[in-house]
Design a protein around this motif. Structure first.
Motif, PDB file in Angstrom:
ATOM      1  N   VAL A 115       0.855  -1.079   0.079  1.00  0.00           N
ATOM      2  CA  VAL A 115       0.021  -0.051  -0.021  1.00  0.00           C
ATOM      3  C   VAL A 115       0.843   1.291  -0.035  1.00  0.00           C
ATOM      4  N   GLU A 116       2.054   1.051   0.245  1.00  0.00           N
ATOM      5  CA  GLU A 116       2.897   2.261   0.407  1.00  0.00           C
ATOM      6  C   GLU A 116       4.381   1.663   0.209  1.00  0.00           C
ATOM      7  N   VAL A 117       5.199   2.408  -0.475  1.00  0.00           N
ATOM      8  CA  VAL A 117       6.756   2.452  -0.661  1.00  0.00           C
ATOM      9  C   VAL A 117       7.517   3.525  -0.147  1.00  0.00           C
ATOM     10  N   VAL A 118       8.201   3.375   0.845  1.00  0.00           N
ATOM     11  CA  VAL A 118       8.981   4.544   1.411  1.00  0.00           C
ATOM     12  C   VAL A 118      10.366   4.403   1.245  1.00  0.00           C
ATOM     13  N   GLU A 119      11.318   5.173   0.356  1.00  0.00           N
ATOM     14  CA  GLU A 119      12.479   5.323   0.208  1.00  0.00           C
ATOM     15  C   GLU A 119      13.118   5.794   1.364  1.00  0.00           C
ATOM     16  N   GLU A 120      13.728   4.905   2.280  1.00  0.00           N
ATOM     17  CA  GLU A 120      14.402   5.148   3.550  1.00  0.00           C
ATOM     18  C   GLU A 120      15.926   5.852   3.354  1.00  0.00           C
ATOM     19  N   THR A 121      16.604   5.009   2.384  1.00  0.00           N
ATOM     20  CA  THR A 121      18.095   5.560   2.194  1.00  0.00           C
ATOM     21  C   THR A 121      18.508   5.131   0.871  1.00  0.00           C
ATOM     22  N   PRO A 122      19.773   5.488   0.411  1.00  0.00           N
ATOM     23  CA  PRO A 122      19.813   5.350  -1.119  1.00  0.00           C
ATOM     24  C   PRO A 122      19.915   3.523  -1.280  1.00  0.00           C
ATOM     25  N   HIS A 123      20.034   2.799  -0.233  1.00  0.00           N
ATOM     26  CA  HIS A 123      20.078   1.440  -0.257  1.00  0.00           C
ATOM     27  C   HIS A 123      18.815   0.495   0.445  1.00  0.00           C
ATOM     28  N   ALA A 124      17.909   1.118   0.967  1.00  0.00           N
ATOM     29  CA  ALA A 124      16.884   0.610   1.541  1.00  0.00           C
ATOM     30  C   ALA A 124      15.672   1.140   1.589  1.00  0.00           C
ATOM     31  N   ARG A 125      14.425   0.519   1.167  1.00  0.00           N
ATOM     32  CA  ARG A 125      13.213   0.932   1.506  1.00  0.00           C
ATOM     33  C   ARG A 125      12.304   0.125   2.099  1.00  0.00           C
ATOM     34  N   THR A 126      11.187   0.857   2.501  1.00  0.00           N
ATOM     35  CA  THR A 126      10.341   0.044   3.512  1.00  0.00           C
ATOM     36  C   THR A 126       8.988  -0.070   2.552  1.00  0.00           C
ATOM     37  N   LEU A 127       8.244  -1.279   2.589  1.00  0.00           N
ATOM     38  CA  LEU A 127       7.390  -1.927   2.011  1.00  0.00           C
ATOM     39  C   LEU A 127       6.294  -1.604   3.050  1.00  0.00           C
ATOM     40  N   VAL A 128       4.950  -1.137   2.771  1.00  0.00           N
ATOM     41  CA  VAL A 128       3.932  -1.073   3.811  1.00  0.00           C
ATOM     42  C   VAL A 128       2.862  -1.828   3.187  1.00  0.00           C
ATOM     43  N   LEU A 129       2.568  -2.896   3.959  1.00  0.00           N
ATOM     44  CA  LEU A 129       1.732  -3.980   3.437  1.00  0.00           C
ATOM     45  C   LEU A 129       0.281  -4.143   4.262  1.00  0.00           C
ATOM     46  N   ASP A 130      -0.549  -4.456   3.525  1.00  0.00           N
ATOM     47  CA  ASP A 130      -2.008  -4.770   4.224  1.00  0.00           C
ATOM     48  C   ASP A 130      -1.858  -6.131   3.929  1.00  0.00           C
ATOM     49  N   VAL A 131      -2.074  -6.813   5.192  1.00  0.00           N
ATOM     50  CA  VAL A 131      -1.944  -8.318   5.108  1.00  0.00           C
ATOM     51  C   VAL A 131      -3.347  -8.808   5.558  1.00  0.00           C
ATOM     52  N   PRO A 132      -4.296  -9.334   4.804  1.00  0.00           N
ATOM     53  CA  PRO A 132      -5.595  -9.918   5.339  1.00  0.00           C
ATOM     54  C   PRO A 132      -5.352 -10.994   6.280  1.00  0.00           C
ATOM     55  N   GLY A 133      -5.809 -11.159   7.322  1.00  0.00           N
ATOM     56  CA  GLY A 133      -5.954 -11.789   8.223  1.00  0.00           C
ATOM     57  C   GLY A 133      -4.625 -11.994   9.299  1.00  0.00           C
ATOM     58  N   TRP A 134      -4.001 -10.910   9.056  1.00  0.00           N
ATOM     59  CA  TRP A 134      -2.775 -10.973   9.902  1.00  0.00           C
ATOM     60  C   TRP A 134      -3.297 -11.038  11.418  1.00  0.00           C
ATOM     61  N   PRO A 135      -2.256 -12.245  11.919  1.00  0.00           N
ATOM     62  CA  PRO A 135      -2.699 -12.385  13.452  1.00  0.00           C
ATOM     63  C   PRO A 135      -2.225 -11.411  14.304  1.00  0.00           C
ATOM     64  N   GLY A 136      -1.160 -10.477  14.027  1.00  0.00           N
ATOM     65  CA  GLY A 136      -0.673  -9.576  14.885  1.00  0.00           C
ATOM     66  C   GLY A 136       0.877 -10.051  15.108  1.00  0.00           C
ATOM     67  N   HIS A 137       1.675  -9.402  15.811  1.00  0.00           N
ATOM     68  CA  HIS A 137       3.036  -9.787  16.119  1.00  0.00           C
ATOM     69  C   HIS A 137       3.287  -9.062  17.259  1.00  0.00           C
ATOM     70  N   VAL A 138       4.646  -9.698  17.618  1.00  0.00           N
ATOM     71  CA  VAL A 138       5.500  -9.100  18.758  1.00  0.00           C
ATOM     72  C   VAL A 138       6.544  -8.294  18.138  1.00  0.00           C
ATOM     73  N   ALA A 139       7.066  -7.171  18.543  1.00  0.00           N
ATOM     74  CA  ALA A 139       8.150  -6.573  18.216  1.00  0.00           C
ATOM     75  C   ALA A 139       9.344  -7.421  18.118  1.00  0.00           C
ATOM     76  N   GLY A 140      10.061  -7.288  17.157  1.00  0.00           N
ATOM     77  CA  GLY A 140      11.380  -8.182  17.035  1.00  0.00           C
ATOM     78  C   GLY A 140      10.981  -9.635  16.130  1.00  0.00           C
ATOM     79  N   GLN A 141       9.922  -9.945  16.047  1.00  0.00           N
ATOM     80  CA  GLN A 141       9.504 -11.160  14.765  1.00  0.00           C
ATOM     81  C   GLN A 141       9.721 -10.822  13.481  1.00  0.00           C
ATOM     82  N   HIS A 142       9.881 -11.829  12.766  1.00  0.00           N
ATOM     83  CA  HIS A 142      10.148 -11.843  11.025  1.00  0.00           C
ATOM     84  C   HIS A 142       8.836 -12.454  10.533  1.00  0.00           C
ATOM     85  N   VAL A 143       9.164 -12.214   9.315  1.00  0.00           N
ATOM     86  CA  VAL A 143       8.272 -12.754   8.399  1.00  0.00           C
ATOM     87  C   VAL A 143       9.124 -13.799   7.322  1.00  0.00           C
ATOM     88  N   ASP A 144       8.443 -14.769   6.444  1.00  0.00           N
ATOM     89  CA  ASP A 144       9.194 -15.431   5.451  1.00  0.00           C
ATOM     90  C   ASP A 144       8.608 -14.667   4.330  1.00  0.00           C
TER      91      ASP A 144
END
Lengths: 245, 201
Positions: free
Chosen positions: A14-43
């Motif tokens: 839903v959004e792409v944020v250019e963070e630095t010349p080498h990195a960007r953030t993908l903002v994702l709408d995830v249907p059914g996302w069960p929630g997470h704890v800070a520090g976790q990851h996704v595959d």
């Protein structure tokens, strides 16, 4: 009862944020996302038209309170997956992922402080999720972030970190290892014992410590922390290698 | 049918035999390091290896005693749950079969335990019949601390977290008891060919 399988889901960018010349953030709408704890990851799983697939793991940058799941991806130039995520993917695209995953490198406000976060480069990503959660949850836990980056433009989330650091219970120390702009008021050089003495709580305070970055960085910092007297069991480490592609 | 990623074509390695790469894995040349905490560094003079638990009598080997046992050098492929595989790795160590000859047990499971409080659980049948070793050397050199030295367990047919680094012993148990990652959401068995990565896989 057998635990449920972690389902693959198709998220929408839903959004792409250019963070630095080498990195960007993908903002994702995830249907059914069960929630997470800070520090976790996704595959993340990519599938080519011929059926070829590639999977990689990415830390979640957003806090659990955020309306969307954000991944910040640093581009590895000869990588297979990160150039696609950090270059090709656009708003409206679908992205197959599953998660959240990981129960060790995590922090919740209920865990309390003090908190010592040490980041090398894009190792900041899961630690940023912790700081975002800390702010959103109104946690007063004392927190120190020691961030190592190559140059000032490589610092992820710089503006947001400056805003968060208005909280007197949060101290952000940034060190630049390669070059610093004129008038740079932060530190210079690799994280060393003197820098930890200045930026980290005393070992006797038993800070919950999270170190994330490239393998050599994490090995060095964790060794320094143990030598400084921090109990090994208080130090959580997450290493990534050049093969993170 | 999986979701097609627009504009993604992949870059699989053409020089790799695909039959050696489990699903979801990619082949690396380097040797990534993954551990949950600081790297423990134990001198070999202080290192021991113990088989205990549901055994007639616990047995402990010193470093020199272990090194005096018949060693095997072998070449295997290894597969990490974080998606990398490394093919053709060479190790030297003592077969778990050799170590288990010293104890009598009716247990069916073991917990491997390590410096740094790491544990991982295995069925006895997964580490016997020539399928697991306690290794002290990688590619002919002493095993580096960041890769689990002075000694690690090696169970190449399972995801690499089962190959406990800094291993100090095996506790035989009548019941299966989840270890560190297994209790944190990772699969209890961890067969890479069946992509047994997480609970429920």
């Amino acid at each position: 009862m057998a635990p449920a399988r972690i389902a693959w889901r198709v998220a929408t960018v839903v959004e792409v944020v250019e963070e630095t010349p080498h990195a960007r953030t993908l903002v994702l709408d995830v249907p059914g996302w069960p929630g997470h704890v800070a520090g976790q990851h996704v595959d993340v799983r990519l599938t080519a038209p011929d059926g070829y697939q590639a999977q990689r793991s990415y830390s979640i940058a957003s806090g659990p309170e955020a309306p969307h799941v954000a991944l910040t991806v640093a581009r590895i130039d000869d990588g297979e997956v990160s150039p696609y995520l950090a270059g090709e993917v656009a708003v409206g695209d679908g992205l197959e992922l599953r998660g959240p995953i990981g129960g060790h490198f995590t922090w919740t406000a209920a865990d309390g402080g003090p908190l010592l976060l040490v980041a090398g480069g894009s190792g900041l990503v899961p630690l940023m999720a912790m700081l975002r959660h800390r702010a959103a949850a109104g946690s007063g836990a004392e927190a120190r972030l020691l961030l190592s980056a190559r140059t000032a433009p490589d610092v992820l989330y710089a503006a947001e970190l400056a805003e968060l650091a208005a909280d007197p219970a949060l101290t952000v120390t940034t060190t630049l290892t390669r070059s610093a702009p004129d008038g740079w008021g932060g530190r210079r050089g690799r994280v060393d014992a003197a820098m930890l003495d200045a930026a980290a709580p005393a070992p006797a305070a038993m800070p919950r410590t999270y170190v994330c970055g490239p393998t050599a960085f994490v090995e060095r910092v964790a060794d320094l922390l143990v030598a400084r007297g921090h109990a090994a069991g208080t130090i959580h480490a997450e290493r990534f290698g050049p093969t993170g592609g | 049918m999986a979701f097609i990623s627009r504009g993604f074509h992949g870059r699989p390695r053409r020089d790799v035999d695909p039959s050696r790469v489990p699903p979801g894995q990619y082949v690396v040349e380097d040797f990534p390091v993954l551990s949950a905490g600081p790297t423990p560094r134990v001198p070999t003079e202080e290192w021991t290896f113990t088989i205990q638990g549901a055994v007639d009598e616990a047995v402990t080997w010193t470093w020199d005693e272990l090194a005096a046992l018949p060693a095997e050098t072998f070449t295997v492929d290894i597969h990490c749950v974080t998606k990398w595989s490394k093919l053709g790795t060479s190790w030297t160590g003592v077969s778990v079969d050799t170590l288990l000859e010293s104890v009598a047990t009716e247990a069916d499971f073991v917990t491997a335990y390590s410096d740094g409080d790491y544990t991982t659980n295995l069925a006895l049948e997964d580490i016997t019949d020539g399928r697991a070793w306690v290794v002290q050397a990688f590619e002919g050199e002493p095993l580096e601390a960041e890769h689990g030295g002075p000694a690690r367990l090696l169970v190449p047919h399972l995801y690499f977290w089962k190959s406990a680094k800094w291993v100090r012993g095996l506790t035989l148990t009548p019941e299966d008891e989840p270890g560190f990652w297994e209790a944190a959401g990772y699969h209890n068995h961890g067969d890479p060919w069946h992509e047994q990565r997480y609970w429920g896989d």
